[in-house]
Design an enzyme around this catalytic site. Sequence first.
Site, short mmCIF file in Angstrom:
data_model
loop_
_atom_site.label_atom_id
_atom_site.label_comp_id
_atom_site.label_asym_id
_atom_site.label_seq_id
_atom_site.Cartn_x
_atom_site.Cartn_y
_atom_site.Cartn_z
N ASP A 89 1.10 -1.00 0.17
CA ASP A 89 -0.03 0.37 0.00
C ASP A 89 1.05 0.91 0.01
OD1 ASP A 89 0.94 -0.39 3.12
OD2 ASP A 89 -1.59 -0.52 3.32
N ASN A 131 -7.84 -2.83 14.54
CA ASN A 131 -9.27 -2.72 13.85
C ASN A 131 -9.29 -4.16 12.54
OD1 ASN A 131 -7.64 -2.08 11.53
ND2 ASN A 131 -9.51 -0.17 11.38
N HIS A 190 -7.36 -4.88 10.45
CA HIS A 190 -7.06 -4.96 8.84
C HIS A 190 -5.72 -5.21 8.27
CE1 HIS A 190 -4.97 -0.18 9.35
NE2 HIS A 190 -3.97 -1.40 9.27
N GLU A 242 -9.42 -2.28 5.48
CA GLU A 242 -10.11 -1.18 6.87
C GLU A 242 -11.77 -2.02 6.64
OE1 GLU A 242 -8.64 0.39 7.99
OE2 GLU A 242 -8.40 2.61 7.64
#
Length: 245
Positions: free
Chosen positions: A67, A137, A139, A144
């Site tokens: 990314d 979280n 991811h 996400e």
Amino acid sequence: MKIINLGSKELASFYVACELFKQMDYSPDSKLGLATGGTMTDVYQSLVTLLKKNQIDVSQVTTFNLDEYVGLEPEHEQSYHYYMDDILFNQYPYFNRQRIHIPNGDAVDFEQEARRYNQLIESEGPIDIQLLGIGENGHIGFNEPGTSLESETHVVDLTESTIKANSRYFNDESEVPKQAISMGLQSIIKAKRIILLAFGEKKKQAINDLLNQPVSKDIPSTILKTHPNVEIYVDDAAAPDLKNS
Ligand code: PGA
């Protein structure tokens, strides 16, 4: 899915660096999926040490980063281009620049850039080893919670949780980009072998969720349960609760 507690970040990172090193040594035209973030720093430091000591030829190795932030030029100190150059490619400068791939955070059209990057992985892949961190979280990459399990490389809106977590690398939370280009969940699980690392107490819940929750877009990491060849390395603090203790 195999999970192994190697006790500390240092030991786990060294172990994973050895795996990357062996992959490149045995198969000089290896394709590696690389990740960034605080989790990976010791992996690359150990890898550079191994590469320097053994001087292996990496000119035929192809790398794909997971990314990049939207809006950060490669020279920006918080861009993942900068991170990779600083920690690996400038330290062992024998990788072929033509074979190093990172989404362009400075593109004119980010949707088009995501499609270009996806096609590149499709045509050059499959990736032999994909490295992954995990967000608090759940991811993986910047996929996400709520990301389609069918997603390929795409432009993502970062959640408040990720922006807050990553603000530690910026002067101020307001400087953290709000979007990124990320390999999608499908792009990730096309890799032949996946190695996920998680360190510190803040990652413990995410590891417990990955192991115990069903596959769901609410916890993107759970897609890894559908892959036949996933290894997870943790330190004591991120280790999941054991059934027999
Ligand atoms: P970190 O990020 O290594 O900086 O904790 C990992 C991730 O968010 O995937």
